[in-house]
Design a protein around this motif. Structure first.
Motif, PDB file in Angstrom:
ATOM      1  N   ARG A 184      31.280  88.931  -7.028  1.00 24.08           N
ATOM      2  CA  ARG A 184      31.035  90.247  -6.450  1.00 24.08           C
ATOM      3  C   ARG A 184      32.335  91.021  -6.274  1.00 24.08           C
ATOM      4  N   SER A 185      33.323  90.340  -5.700  1.00 25.39           N
ATOM      5  CA  SER A 185      34.579  91.027  -5.427  1.00 25.39           C
ATOM      6  C   SER A 185      35.701  90.014  -5.239  1.00 25.39           C
ATOM      7  N   TYR A 186      36.895  90.562  -5.198  1.00 24.61           N
ATOM      8  CA  TYR A 186      38.087  89.741  -4.999  1.00 24.61           C
ATOM      9  C   TYR A 186      39.109  90.586  -4.249  1.00 24.61           C
ATOM     10  N   ARG A 187      39.809  89.941  -3.318  1.00 27.15           N
ATOM     11  CA  ARG A 187      40.853  90.645  -2.565  1.00 27.15           C
ATOM     12  C   ARG A 187      42.056  89.729  -2.373  1.00 27.15           C
ATOM     13  N   PHE A 188      43.239  90.318  -2.532  1.00 21.89           N
ATOM     14  CA  PHE A 188      44.483  89.593  -2.291  1.00 21.89           C
ATOM     15  C   PHE A 188      45.390  90.508  -1.486  1.00 21.89           C
ATOM     16  N   THR A 189      45.717  90.090  -0.272  1.00 19.42           N
ATOM     17  CA  THR A 189      46.584  90.890   0.591  1.00 19.42           C
ATOM     18  C   THR A 189      47.617  89.985   1.246  1.00 19.42           C
ATOM     19  N   PHE A 190      48.846  90.470   1.335  1.00 16.49           N
ATOM     20  CA  PHE A 190      49.911  89.664   1.930  1.00 16.49           C
ATOM     21  C   PHE A 190      51.064  90.580   2.329  1.00 16.49           C
ATOM     22  N   ALA A 208      39.865  89.390 -12.319  1.00 16.90           N
ATOM     23  CA  ALA A 208      39.097  88.683 -11.300  1.00 16.90           C
ATOM     24  C   ALA A 208      38.465  87.407 -11.836  1.00 16.90           C
ATOM     25  N   VAL A 209      38.117  87.379 -13.129  1.00 14.77           N
ATOM     26  CA  VAL A 209      37.501  86.182 -13.700  1.00 14.77           C
ATOM     27  C   VAL A 209      38.506  85.027 -13.714  1.00 14.77           C
ATOM     28  N   ALA A 210      39.757  85.331 -14.030  1.00 15.10           N
ATOM     29  CA  ALA A 210      40.787  84.287 -14.051  1.00 15.10           C
ATOM     30  C   ALA A 210      41.043  83.710 -12.665  1.00 15.10           C
ATOM     31  N   VAL A 211      40.667  84.449 -11.630  1.00 12.66           N
ATOM     32  CA  VAL A 211      40.862  83.964 -10.268  1.00 12.66           C
ATOM     33  C   VAL A 211      40.047  82.698 -10.006  1.00 12.66           C
ATOM     34  N   ILE A 212      38.957  82.503 -10.750  1.00  9.89           N
ATOM     35  CA  ILE A 212      38.172  81.273 -10.600  1.00  9.89           C
ATOM     36  C   ILE A 212      39.072  80.056 -10.821  1.00  9.89           C
ATOM     37  N   GLU A 213      39.897  80.106 -11.860  1.00  7.61           N
ATOM     38  CA  GLU A 213      40.802  78.983 -12.138  1.00  7.61           C
ATOM     39  C   GLU A 213      41.875  78.870 -11.065  1.00  7.61           C
ATOM     40  N   ASP A 236      54.313  95.036   2.027  1.00 10.65           N
ATOM     41  CA  ASP A 236      52.908  94.650   2.056  1.00 10.65           C
ATOM     42  C   ASP A 236      52.227  95.052   0.757  1.00 10.65           C
ATOM     43  N   GLN A 237      51.226  94.278   0.386  1.00 11.34           N
ATOM     44  CA  GLN A 237      50.429  94.572  -0.808  1.00 11.34           C
ATOM     45  C   GLN A 237      48.970  94.232  -0.524  1.00 11.34           C
ATOM     46  N   ASP A 238      48.080  95.077  -1.021  1.00 16.24           N
ATOM     47  CA  ASP A 238      46.639  94.863  -0.839  1.00 16.24           C
ATOM     48  C   ASP A 238      45.947  95.286  -2.135  1.00 16.24           C
ATOM     49  N   VAL A 239      45.333  94.326  -2.830  1.00 16.94           N
ATOM     50  CA  VAL A 239      44.639  94.602  -4.094  1.00 16.94           C
ATOM     51  C   VAL A 239      43.194  94.155  -3.952  1.00 16.94           C
ATOM     52  N   ARG A 240      42.279  95.024  -4.349  1.00 19.86           N
ATOM     53  CA  ARG A 240      40.852  94.730  -4.262  1.00 19.86           C
ATOM     54  C   ARG A 240      40.178  95.027  -5.604  1.00 19.86           C
ATOM     55  N   GLY A 256      51.833  87.282   6.614  1.00 20.06           N
ATOM     56  CA  GLY A 256      50.417  86.931   6.547  1.00 20.06           C
ATOM     57  C   GLY A 256      49.935  86.990   5.113  1.00 20.06           C
ATOM     58  N   LEU A 257      48.875  86.256   4.833  1.00 22.65           N
ATOM     59  CA  LEU A 257      48.308  86.243   3.481  1.00 22.65           C
ATOM     60  C   LEU A 257      46.828  85.896   3.581  1.00 22.65           C
ATOM     61  N   GLU A 258      46.038  86.586   2.781  1.00 17.21           N
ATOM     62  CA  GLU A 258      44.618  86.241   2.665  1.00 17.21           C
ATOM     63  C   GLU A 258      44.160  86.547   1.243  1.00 17.21           C
ATOM     64  N   GLU A 259      43.499  85.559   0.635  1.00 20.13           N
ATOM     65  CA  GLU A 259      42.946  85.718  -0.710  1.00 20.13           C
ATOM     66  C   GLU A 259      41.486  85.293  -0.645  1.00 20.13           C
ATOM     67  N   VAL A 260      40.593  86.190  -1.068  1.00 22.06           N
ATOM     68  CA  VAL A 260      39.168  85.962  -0.911  1.00 22.06           C
ATOM     69  C   VAL A 260      38.435  86.252  -2.220  1.00 22.06           C
ATOM     70  N   LEU A 261      37.684  85.271  -2.702  1.00 19.29           N
ATOM     71  CA  LEU A 261      36.807  85.440  -3.858  1.00 19.29           C
ATOM     72  C   LEU A 261      35.375  85.400  -3.339  1.00 19.29           C
ATOM     73  N   VAL A 262      34.608  86.470  -3.612  1.00 14.18           N
ATOM     74  CA  VAL A 262      33.249  86.585  -3.089  1.00 14.18           C
ATOM     75  C   VAL A 262      32.248  86.450  -4.232  1.00 14.18           C
ATOM     76  N   LEU A 263      31.314  85.498  -4.104  1.00 13.22           N
ATOM     77  CA  LEU A 263      30.286  85.246  -5.102  1.00 13.22           C
ATOM     78  C   LEU A 263      28.921  85.625  -4.539  1.00 13.22           C
ATOM     79  N   ASP A 264      28.020  86.071  -5.406  1.00 11.24           N
ATOM     80  CA  ASP A 264      26.641  86.274  -5.001  1.00 11.24           C
ATOM     81  C   ASP A 264      26.028  84.913  -4.682  1.00 11.24           C
ATOM     82  N   ALA A 265      25.337  84.798  -3.557  1.00 15.37           N
ATOM     83  CA  ALA A 265      24.812  83.510  -3.124  1.00 15.37           C
ATOM     84  C   ALA A 265      23.640  83.026  -3.963  1.00 15.37           C
ATOM     85  N   THR A 266      23.039  83.909  -4.766  1.00 18.59           N
ATOM     86  CA  THR A 266      21.910  83.533  -5.612  1.00 18.59           C
ATOM     87  C   THR A 266      22.315  83.318  -7.058  1.00 18.59           C
TER      88      THR A 266
END
Length: 285
Positions: free
Chosen positions: A243-249, A150-155, A263-267, A228-238
């Motif tokens: 917080r989390s990461y999800r990749f589904t397609f 998940a940390v590498a997802v930042i890049e 289909d694949q869904d990874v959280r 369909g595809l959705e990739e979401v990186l969630v950060l704490d607002a403070t």
């Protein structure tokens, strides 16, 4: 300081109260102090790059992190589904970078298989079930599909932000969190193949596509549809920590007048700071 020595001399010679020595040239001591400087508050993050930079800094503040991983992928054809799930615990060191993952996959028939992954210094080591450890460059497609970082997802999201089109990365504040998201609806794969987040999905699908080809089912990218595809990186607002990461397609492969749906869904969920050491497994040494 000269003002202090002058006060000491006056106290000794004239026995004046110490308070009388505080003034010089009729000025209060506090008035002689230089004005205090206050740093301007940092500007609030606005762009995806702003949030991603803060996330990288926040994650680097700790030595290592723990993430839980849950994943599922499957094929569906004529109402029949074959699927496999995956569960793992990932430890991720920040400097020097290292990753160790212990997980188990479960087939649709209930068959379980253990999996261990260790990544450091640009090399990934994989033990799949009872097989011996196998090493390959961390950039190898198979290893990239196996490693959940998940940390590498930042890049990854930085790359998306630089190449963003009209449907690119959009930071959204939701319930005390910042969501960075890329999304694609149903499209012919050929039309969106060059988007970075779609390339990741194609890489993840390729092993299954190869298995389909070996079974006599043609998989031609020109005919495949991205469902369909959705990739979401969630950060704490403070804190801006992940917080989390999800990749589904999903993909649709035409066959026999119908589609085979993949289909694949990874959280991944951040479980907090890891206080231990991430060491090379004994079998790798």
């Amino acid at each position: 300081m000269r003002s202090r020595s002058r006060c000491a001399a006056l106290v000794l010679s004239l026995s004046l109260p110490l308070a009388a020595c505080g003034a010089e040239d009729g000025k209060d001591p506090e008035e002689r102090q230089p004005p205090k400087r206050t740093s301007a508050p940092a500007p609030a993050p606005e762009s995806p790059e702003d949030f991603l930079a803060l996330a990288a800094e926040a994650m680097a503040e700790e030595g290592a992190w723990t993430f839980s991983v849950k994943g599922e992928e499957g094929l569906t054809h004529q109402g029949q589904r074959s699927a496999a799930s995956y569960r793992a615990t990932v430890r991720r060191a920040m400097a020097p970078q290292a990753l160790y993952s212990q997980g188990v996959s479960i087939s649709s028939k209930g068959v379980k298989k253990d999996e261990e992954i260790y990544v450091a210094d640009g090399t990934a080591h994989l033990r799949d079930g009872d097989a011996p450890w196998k090493a390959a460059p961390a950039s190898d497609s198979e290893m990239r599909n196996k490693v959940e970082d998940a940390v590498a997802v930042i890049e990854d999201f930085r790359t998306y932000a630089r190449a963003a089109t009209g449907d690119g990365v959009k930071p959204v504040l939701v319930d005390g969190a910042v969501e960075l998201r890329v999304r694609s609806g149903e499209e012919r794969l050929a039309a969106v193949r060059d988007r970075s987040w779609v390339k990741k999905a194609v890489r993840e699908f390729e092993p299954t596509a190869e298995q389909l080809r070996e079974a006599g089912i043609p998989v031609d990218e020109a005919q495949v549809t991205l469902s369909g595809l959705e990739e979401v990186l969630v950060l704490d607002a403070t804190t801006y920590r992940i917080r989390s990461y999800r990749f589904t397609f999903g993909f649709l492969v035409p066959y026999g007048g119908q589609d085979i749906a993949f289909d694949q869904d990874v959280r991944q969920e951040n479980q907090g700071v890891f206080e231990g050491e991430i060491e090379m497994p004994a079998g790798v040494r």
